[in-house]
Design a protein around this motif. Structure first.
Motif, PDB file in Angstrom:
ATOM      1  N   UNK A 125       6.111   9.194  -6.609  1.00  0.00           N
ATOM      2  CA  UNK A 125       5.549  10.547  -6.610  1.00  0.00           C
ATOM      3  C   UNK A 125       4.060  10.516  -6.927  1.00  0.00           C
ATOM      4  N   UNK A 126       3.669   9.723  -7.927  1.00  0.00           N
ATOM      5  CA  UNK A 126       2.249   9.694  -8.291  1.00  0.00           C
ATOM      6  C   UNK A 126       1.400   9.025  -7.230  1.00  0.00           C
ATOM      7  N   UNK A 127       1.894   7.951  -6.617  1.00  0.00           N
ATOM      8  CA  UNK A 127       1.051   7.314  -5.603  1.00  0.00           C
ATOM      9  C   UNK A 127       0.960   8.164  -4.343  1.00  0.00           C
ATOM     10  N   UNK A 128       2.024   8.902  -4.023  1.00  0.00           N
ATOM     11  CA  UNK A 128       1.961   9.786  -2.871  1.00  0.00           C
ATOM     12  C   UNK A 128       0.904  10.863  -3.041  1.00  0.00           C
ATOM     13  N   UNK A 129       0.840  11.431  -4.224  1.00  0.00           N
ATOM     14  CA  UNK A 129      -0.151  12.480  -4.504  1.00  0.00           C
ATOM     15  C   UNK A 129      -1.567  11.923  -4.439  1.00  0.00           C
ATOM     16  N   UNK A 130      -1.771  10.748  -5.040  1.00  0.00           N
ATOM     17  CA  UNK A 130      -3.108  10.151  -5.049  1.00  0.00           C
ATOM     18  C   UNK A 130      -3.533   9.735  -3.647  1.00  0.00           C
ATOM     19  N   UNK A 131      -2.591   9.193  -2.860  1.00  0.00           N
ATOM     20  CA  UNK A 131      -2.914   8.819  -1.491  1.00  0.00           C
ATOM     21  C   UNK A 131      -3.376  10.033  -0.693  1.00  0.00           C
ATOM     22  N   UNK A 132      -2.698  11.154  -0.869  1.00  0.00           N
ATOM     23  CA  UNK A 132      -3.100  12.377  -0.174  1.00  0.00           C
ATOM     24  C   UNK A 132      -4.498  12.822  -0.593  1.00  0.00           C
ATOM     25  N   UNK A 133      -4.838  12.612  -1.848  1.00  0.00           N
ATOM     26  CA  UNK A 133      -6.145  13.036  -2.356  1.00  0.00           C
ATOM     27  C   UNK A 133      -7.299  12.252  -1.738  1.00  0.00           C
ATOM     28  N   UNK A 134      -6.994  11.102  -1.108  1.00  0.00           N
ATOM     29  CA  UNK A 134      -8.047  10.328  -0.456  1.00  0.00           C
ATOM     30  C   UNK A 134      -8.705  11.128   0.662  1.00  0.00           C
ATOM     31  N   UNK A 135      -8.039  12.146   1.174  1.00  0.00           N
ATOM     32  CA  UNK A 135      -8.597  12.984   2.228  1.00  0.00           C
ATOM     33  C   UNK A 135      -9.845  13.741   1.766  1.00  0.00           C
ATOM     34  N   UNK A 136     -10.033  13.862   0.464  1.00  0.00           N
ATOM     35  CA  UNK A 136     -11.171  14.613  -0.069  1.00  0.00           C
ATOM     36  C   UNK A 136     -12.389  13.746  -0.371  1.00  0.00           C
ATOM     37  N   UNK A 137     -12.303  12.434  -0.077  1.00  0.00           N
ATOM     38  CA  UNK A 137     -13.401  11.503  -0.353  1.00  0.00           C
ATOM     39  C   UNK A 137     -14.635  11.870   0.470  1.00  0.00           C
ATOM     40  N   UNK A 138     -15.801  11.828  -0.178  1.00  0.00           N
ATOM     41  CA  UNK A 138     -17.066  12.038   0.540  1.00  0.00           C
ATOM     42  C   UNK A 138     -18.107  10.969   0.217  1.00  0.00           C
ATOM     43  N   UNK A 139     -17.930  10.216  -0.873  1.00  0.00           N
ATOM     44  CA  UNK A 139     -18.905   9.203  -1.287  1.00  0.00           C
ATOM     45  C   UNK A 139     -18.201   7.871  -1.537  1.00  0.00           C
ATOM     46  N   UNK A 140     -18.940   6.754  -1.488  1.00  0.00           N
ATOM     47  CA  UNK A 140     -18.338   5.462  -1.801  1.00  0.00           C
ATOM     48  C   UNK A 140     -17.698   5.431  -3.188  1.00  0.00           C
ATOM     49  N   UNK A 141     -18.350   6.061  -4.179  1.00  0.00           N
ATOM     50  CA  UNK A 141     -17.808   6.060  -5.540  1.00  0.00           C
ATOM     51  C   UNK A 141     -16.448   6.742  -5.588  1.00  0.00           C
TER      52      UNK A 141
END
Length: 437
Positions: free
Chosen positions: A100-116
């Protein structure tokens, strides 16, 4: 004809015993396999996202390589603690938490805008997923004795190549069809849509899995007694059973180093296969996705066939080492014919078959030496050390690609690692890891 199995006054024929283990396999493996497919897909779908994500965000090859690899920093740091926690709280609760936690975090990668941001989320994804793979391997030791784990481990770990067979076309389709849909880029849709099944499966795991044989309501008392007796017999003669044995014994360290060399090939293929196919002259994302299914489909067959052969002959070392050598030959082949899509793909197919087979065959070794708490820490420790290659291999290939505009030299280094791993296998005494039939 009776087998040697006898538990609580119950004797079983070989056919009856085989039927019981088949029942257990059909109950556990399809579900665990499906979980692993999406686990691995959520880890490596960044390889497909890369096809447009880099241009959208202005990331270099080196940024991508580091971001792909930093996942393993969090993964390595939390893997052993994760398996220790599983010993305390049970498999079904802990596997649910992980998914459950990795699924949520993986989805959050869609919001990445910077290398950091990319680095941070990849690190957190590693923290979240840490322990899933060794947890399942440990979980399988609660049900199957060493003599049956070659086939069982291979069937479970076909989740890696099958994530490519399923994930390649799926990821390619999403990347090709979701361009301009809504306000999201296609790579953002990729992270979102492929994370949803992981969360759902995580919730299902809590209700579907049983922590131990004694908890399985779908087994009769006779079946439970037979399975538990076989596990008790299997544990006899294994002297490494304490928690610290899995972290300090020299044999565990040797196994961990062997795994490190083999996983260099695994992560080179996992993160760079779409790019290697693209470099051979294929441009369309959908076609890239289709072509990547060929090496993974072939690897699935190779893993299962080798696992069955390894169990049937009671031999582990040659089955493991020869797979590593085959993987090295395939990588060299793909480099020599990098400009020819068909011939390069043949080499990549051989490489993927060998590399994937080394990974599943390796995991038949630790349970032949370790038991109890030592198995929990030893399996997690070996996987943690091997996971360093997840940081090394993508980063190295990224820098080589940036510096030379070719991944060929990097793949030759990976091939050398596979050869070294294959040679190191023979430093393990045969009597420790093989069973005479």
């Amino acid at each position: 004809m009776l087998s040697s199995t006898s538990a609580a006054g119950v004797a079983a024929t070989r056919d009856e015993e085989g039927a019981i283990y088949t029942k257990v396999m059909w109950r556990l493996l399809p579900f665990l396999f499906l979980c692993y497919v999406f686990a691995y897909l959520d880890r490596v779908n960044v390889g497909f996202a890369k096809l447009s994500m880099m241009n959208d965000l202005g990331f270099s090859e080196a940024v991508y390589g580091l971001g792909a690899g930093v996942f393993f920093v969090g993964y390595v740091l939390f893997e052993v603690p994760s398996n220790i926690v599983m010993l305390k709280v049970g498999a079904r609760f802990w596997i649910t938490r992980i998914m459950v936690t990795w699924g949520i975090i993986s989805a959050c990668t869609m919001f990445v805008t910077t290398p950091t941001q990319f680095y941070v989320l990849r690190f957190l994804l590693g923290v979240a997923e840490a322990g899933f793979f060794p947890a399942v391997l440990l979980y399988l030791t609660y049900w199957f004795p060493s003599s049956r784990r070659g086939k069982v481990t291979a069937l479970f770990m076909t989740g890696i190549p099958m994530s490519g067979v399923i994930g390649g076309p799926l990821s390619g389709f999403i990347m090709a069809s979701m361009v301009g849909v809504g306000s999201l880029s296609n790579w953002q849709w990729l992270f979102l849509l492929e994370a949803i099944p992981t969360v759902v499966l995580g919730v299902v795991a809590f209700f579907f899995l049983d922590d131990r044989i004694k908890d399985a309501k779908w087994l009769s008392a006779r079946e439970k007694a037979l399975l538990e007796h076989n596990l008790a017999q299997d544990a006899q003669g294994k002297h490494l059973h304490k928690l610290r044995d899995g972290l300090t014994n020299p044999r565990v360290w040797l196994l961990a180093m062997i795994y490190l060399f083999f996983t260099m090939g695994l992560y080179a293929i996992s993160f760079w296969l779409p790019s290697i196919v693209k470099d051979s002259g294929v441009v369309d994302a959908w076609h890239i996705g289709l072509l990547t299914t060929i090496p993974y489909a072939a690897a699935t067959v190779a893993m299962v066939m080798t696992g069955r052969s390894s169990d049937r002959h009671g031999e582990r070392r040659w089955h493991l080492a020869l797979a590593g050598f085959a993987g090295a030959i395939g990588l060299v082949w793909s480099v020599l014919y990098a400009d020819n899509t068909i011939i390069a793909l043949m080499g990549l197919t051989l490489a993927t078959m060998g590399i994937m087979t080394t990974i599943c065959q390796f995991w038949t070794l630790p349970p032949t030496i370790l038991t109890g708490a030592a198995a929990a820490t030893g399996i997690a420790f070996a996987n943690s050390v091997g996971s360093f290659s997840g940081l090394i291999a993508p980063s190295m290939l990224g820098y080589v690609k940036t510096a030379t505009d070719s991944t060929g030299n990097g793949l030759l280094v990976i091939a050398a690692c596979l050869v070294i791993g294959g040679l190191l296998v023979f430093t393990i005494p045969a009597h420790l890891v093989s069973r005479k039939k």
